[in-house]
Design a protein around this motif. Structure first.
Motif, PDB file in Angstrom:
ATOM      1  N   GLU A 242       1.323   3.185  19.640  1.00  0.00           N
ATOM      2  CA  GLU A 242       0.835   1.920  20.178  1.00  0.00           C
ATOM      3  C   GLU A 242       0.455   0.934  19.081  1.00  0.00           C
ATOM      4  OE1 GLU A 242       0.671   0.941  23.284  1.00  0.00           O
ATOM      5  OE2 GLU A 242       1.335   2.811  24.215  1.00  0.00           O
ATOM      6  N   ALA A 243      -0.158   1.452  18.013  1.00  0.00           N
ATOM      7  CA  ALA A 243      -0.577   0.574  16.916  1.00  0.00           C
ATOM      8  C   ALA A 243      -0.906   1.427  15.699  1.00  0.00           C
ATOM      9  CB  ALA A 243      -1.795  -0.262  17.314  1.00  0.00           C
ATOM     10  N   PRO A 318       5.056  -0.155  16.619  1.00  0.00           N
ATOM     11  CA  PRO A 318       4.774   0.135  18.032  1.00  0.00           C
ATOM     12  C   PRO A 318       6.060   0.454  18.788  1.00  0.00           C
ATOM     13  CG  PRO A 318       3.499  -1.751  17.297  1.00  0.00           C
ATOM     14  CD  PRO A 318       4.451  -1.431  16.182  1.00  0.00           C
TER      15      PRO A 318
END
Length: 460
Positions: A242-243, A318
């Motif tokens: 996601e990050a 991501p």
């Protein structure tokens, strides 16, 4: 920029749980192992007639070393199978030590088995000890399945050589890890000659059935937990990056999203083996512990760049697919036996300690975290730790070098000064080997029993 993952509902529920310590089954398992070895010795004794001459003694010594080597090979594979009862109850690091010890004993027994058997067969054929090489070549060509056993034995020697401490340190982790997987091939290749040429299995059908069952069960466990279970886990949870967030210079957190991640069975203090399906990283699988309690849609690891793989994590984008195996490790709240707990972290060892700091059951004042780093700038996740400490009424301390580089005093006297009742605490710690050893000695000097000092290394 830092991540903020404090105070989740799942984490708060964990802090309210009743303390239910679980005993390690290590002692019981070791008793079973020794009972199996005793059974192998009995099989040899039961099928061994009176030994009248030197040649008979040599051949029978070759038999018993071969039987014991075959038994230990099965245990070596079992210890590689990632069986949850071992990984989560005994502890990954302890199982790894058992595996290394079993491997060393296996190779020594194999050397003895081959040398003694070939020596005995050479004497039986009217040859001398100087003809061992020729005798081995003849046996490989003439006896069933001995030729492929020679190949398997060569693989075992290669794996043993590359696992020697100073040799292993020269190899990249991925190279050593993948070569180590050849253990499965070595065991497969050496198994068949045990059945086809082993006198004990020819005269004892029940022993032959037991040997097939032993290797069959171990093979099934390895296939289930090393292959099928990870496939099922990753198809079910479909994890992606996601990050990636820099916490401090050289330390990054990777946020991993997916479906129903809180149902993976992971606990604070545990780790996964992570494979990121990005260019240059697809064939690398490394162990990193969770640095926060699992959330329904989020997991987090926090990693220091100390090698090629860890340094490349900052380059992840991501959406990158993630393949994970686990959870592994026994350094969880279930190891706890007392109301008060001291957590000790050195450097990036803060990652499992941060998750435990958030989730360990306890009232205000029960939980203390001591964080060791070189400078205050190296105190990764400090803002989160401070928030957790304030919310829980926990105690947070740090130990950093002085401006002139002097290391802080973490001695038995200093620990007793900070925590006068330290001998009544359970202690969880994670950090570099030298740091962990020095803290362990200080804790023992401060009166903490060894059974209440919990430490686990997952670099295997």
């Amino acid at each position: 920029m830092t991540t903020t993952l404090a105070g989740g509902r799942a984490a708060r529920r964990q802090t309210m749980r009743r303390i239910r310590p679980r005993r390690s089954p290590a002692t019981v398992l070791l008793l079973f192992v020794w009972a199996g070895a005793a059974g192998v010795l009995w099989l040899w004794w039961h099928n061994t007639p009176a030994i009248a001459d030197t040649n008979g003694k040599i051949l029978n010594a070759g038999r018993i070393t071969g039987l014991l080597a075959g038994y230990l090979m099965a245990l070596v594979v079992l210890q590689m199978a990632r069986v949850p009862a071992l990984e989560r109850r005994v502890g990954s690091d302890r199982v790894a030590r058992w595996h290394a010890m079993s491997g060393r004993y296996t190779i020594c027994l194999v050397v003895a088995h081959v040398g003694l058997t070939m020596w005995g067969m050479a004497l039986q054929s009217g040859r001398t000890a100087a003809d061992l090489v020729q005798q081995t070549i003849d046996a490989a060509n003439q006896l069933p399945d001995v030729g492929i056993a020679v190949i398997g034995t060569g693989l075992l020697f290669l794996i043993g050589l590359l696992s020697v401490g100073f040799v292993r340190r020269l190899l990249p982790y991925d190279a050593w890890y993948h070569v180590h997987l050849l253990t499965y091939a070595a065991v497969f290749l050496t198994f068949w000659h045990q059945i086809s040429t082993g006198n004990d299995f020819a005269v004892e059908p029940l022993a032959k059935t037991f040997w097939y069952a032993l290797y069959g069960v171990v093979t099934a466990l390895a296939l289930w937990y090393r292959i099928l279970t990870p496939i099922r886990l990753n198809l079910r949870h479909r994890m992606r990056v996601e990050a990636v967030i820099e916490e401090t210079p050289g330390i990054v957190s990777v946020l991993i999203g997916g479906r129903r991640l809180h149902r993976m069975g992971a606990q604070a203090g545990q780790f996964f083996r992570w494979r990121f399906l990005a260019p240059g990283m697809r064939f690398s699988s490394h162990p990193y512990s969770l640095s926060a309690a699992p959330r329904p849609g989020m997991l987090r690891i926090t990693v220091k760049a100390i090698g090629d793989h860890s340094a490349r994590l900052r380059e992840l984008t991501p959406g990158t697919r993630v393949w994970a195996e686990g959870p592994y490790g026994a350094m969880t709240a279930q190891r706890r036996s007392r109301g008060k707990v001291l957590l000790v972290a050195g450097g990036v060892g803060i990652t499992p300690m941060r998750a435990l700091f958030e989730t360990l059951p306890g009232a205000a004042g029960d939980i203390t975290l001591l964080y060791r780093a070189n400078t205050t700038q190296d105190l990764a996740l400090w803002d989160e730790l401070a928030t957790i400490a304030e919310d829980r009424g926990a105690r947070l301390m740090y130990a950093v070098n002085s401006p002139d580089g002097e290391r802080p005093d973490i001695s038995a006297d200093r620990l007793r000064q900070k925590l006068p009742d330290i001998e009544q605490h359970d202690v969880f710690m994670c950090g570099p080997a030298g740091f962990a050893q020095s803290v362990y000695e200080a804790l023992r000097g401060a009166g903490v029993p060894a059974r209440r000092i919990h430490h686990e290394s997952f670099e295997m």
